[in-house]
Scaffold this active site. Structure first.
Site, PDB file in Angstrom:
ATOM      1  N   SER A 107       0.813  -1.215   0.000  1.00 54.40           N
ATOM      2  CA  SER A 107       0.000   0.000   0.000  1.00 54.40           C
ATOM      3  C   SER A 107       0.846   1.264   0.000  1.00 54.40           C
ATOM      4  O   SER A 107       0.467   2.281  -0.589  1.00 54.40           O
ATOM      5  CB  SER A 107      -0.911  -0.001   1.224  1.00 54.40           C
ATOM      6  OG  SER A 107      -0.140  -0.172   2.401  1.00 54.40           O
ATOM      7  N   GLN A 110       6.686  -0.186  -3.053  1.00 57.04           N
ATOM      8  CA  GLN A 110       6.885  -1.409  -3.816  1.00 57.04           C
ATOM      9  C   GLN A 110       8.364  -1.765  -3.795  1.00 57.04           C
ATOM     10  O   GLN A 110       9.218  -0.915  -3.533  1.00 57.04           O
ATOM     11  CB  GLN A 110       6.359  -1.281  -5.242  1.00 57.04           C
ATOM     12  CG  GLN A 110       6.995  -0.240  -6.119  1.00 57.04           C
ATOM     13  CD  GLN A 110       6.194  -0.036  -7.404  1.00 57.04           C
ATOM     14  OE1 GLN A 110       4.960   0.061  -7.382  1.00 57.04           O
ATOM     15  NE2 GLN A 110       6.889   0.029  -8.533  1.00 57.04           N
ATOM     16  N   ASP A 256       2.960  -5.960  12.478  1.00 59.26           N
ATOM     17  CA  ASP A 256       2.296  -6.292  11.213  1.00 59.26           C
ATOM     18  C   ASP A 256       2.769  -7.644  10.686  1.00 59.26           C
ATOM     19  O   ASP A 256       3.251  -7.748   9.569  1.00 59.26           O
ATOM     20  CB  ASP A 256       2.596  -5.189  10.187  1.00 59.26           C
ATOM     21  CG  ASP A 256       1.622  -5.190   9.027  1.00 59.26           C
ATOM     22  OD1 ASP A 256       0.564  -5.829   9.143  1.00 59.26           O
ATOM     23  OD2 ASP A 256       1.917  -4.554   8.003  1.00 59.26           O
TER      24      ASP A 256
END
Length: 306
Positions: A107, A110, A256
């Site tokens: 998000s 990259q 995460d």
């Protein structure tokens, strides 16, 4: 809401259809706008189980989960502007080889595969150039939506505040690199974990260059783990051991740990033909640091449960 059926089972069926319809619209919105909207959708998709079900209806988690693995990528011409701004030269002047097609797209950034002049293979993480420019207006819109939209009576305001607070810590690649080195230091000596080495000479706020890790296996694909000669129970034990040691021994919680951020590799065992799993932790943008008093209380809670 006034016209819902009286029977609870029928009410739940109607509300589920409403949530599924709304969730698909949210997915379209995130795909169209990208950036923080994709991140927001991923944030919602991570709220599964426990208290998450009370704050977010399950259809949102189920529909938006696709974005945790399949975020759209940006063209390289757009991304190279970040390389030039941060490092002063285009990729062809810095790297011996640079693959313009990304190997992963998330998000906020990259990742491209590249090779340094000394032959070292690296992964180059580049934040999307429009993020900081759009951030203020996007958050203002999120706050407005959170205050006005209450799907099925759910209050979304808390979600927006939590999302904004955690996201700002992820928009700093130098901070992520320091987190990576700190976690590696805390776990040094443990054979069952691997951390990529940071290339500090090419790391900036919006770009992170790290050692490229080979042989990565997704923890969510048991068939691939078995095909590599690994035992699933050992794989689960390694993931549990490493993340639990970080949290309960060192008070450092990976914020995460989904299947796009942590992987396994098959490591050879000296004097044996068997292979054993080692955990590879790639994304270190979000960590929570637990106070010593709370850490000890958590340890006591675990011991009491056992």
């Amino acid at each position: 809401m006034k016209n819902l059926p009286e029977r609870e089972e029928e009410r739940e069926q109607v509300m589920r259809k409403v949530h599924e319809r709304s969730a698909r619209k949210c997915l379209d919105l995130a795909r169209t706008n990208g950036g923080l909207y994709t991140k927001a959708a991923q944030f919602v998709a991570s709220l599964q189980g426990g208290a998450g079900d009370k704050g977010i209806p399950k259809p949102y988690v189920e529909v938006l989960r696709v974005l945790t693995d399949a975020a759209p990528h940006h063209p390289f011409a757009e991304m190279e502007s970040v390389i030039v701004r941060e490092l002063g030269s285009p990729a062809s002047h810095i790297f011996l080889r640079f693959d313009e097609v990304p190997i992963a797209a998330a998000s906020l950034a990259q990742v491209h595969r590249a090779q340094l002049p000394d032959g070292m293979e690296v992964a180059v993480k580049i934040l999307y150039p429009s993020l900081r420019r759009e951030m203020a207006s996007d958050f203002a819109m999120f706050r407005r939506l959170g205050s006005q939209i209450r799907p099925g009576g759910y209050d979304m305001g808390w979600l927006v505040e939590d999302f904004e607070r955690t996201l700002r810590s992820e928009l700093d690649c130098e901070h992520e690199a320091r987190n990576c080195e700190r976690a590696a230091k805390l776990l040094e000596g443990r054979e069952s974990v691997r951390f990529p080495r940071v290339v500090w000479s090419l790391t900036r706020k919006d770009i992170l260059v790290m050692q490229f890790m080979h042989g990565l296996l997704r923890i969510s694909e048991p068939e691939a783990l078995l095909a590599s000669g690994l035992e699933l129970e050992e794989c689960g034990q390694v993931v549990s051991d490493v993340l639990t040691e970080l949290a309960l021994v060192h008070g450092c919680v990976h914020g995460d740990p989904h299947a796009g951020n942590i992987y396994l590799v098959a490591r050879e065992v000296e004097g044996s033909s068997r292979v054993k799993p080692a955990l590879v932790m790639l994304d270190h943008g979000l960590y929570h640091h637990v106070e010593e008093r709370v850490r000890k209380d958590l340890c006591l809670l675990f011991l009491a449960c056992i």
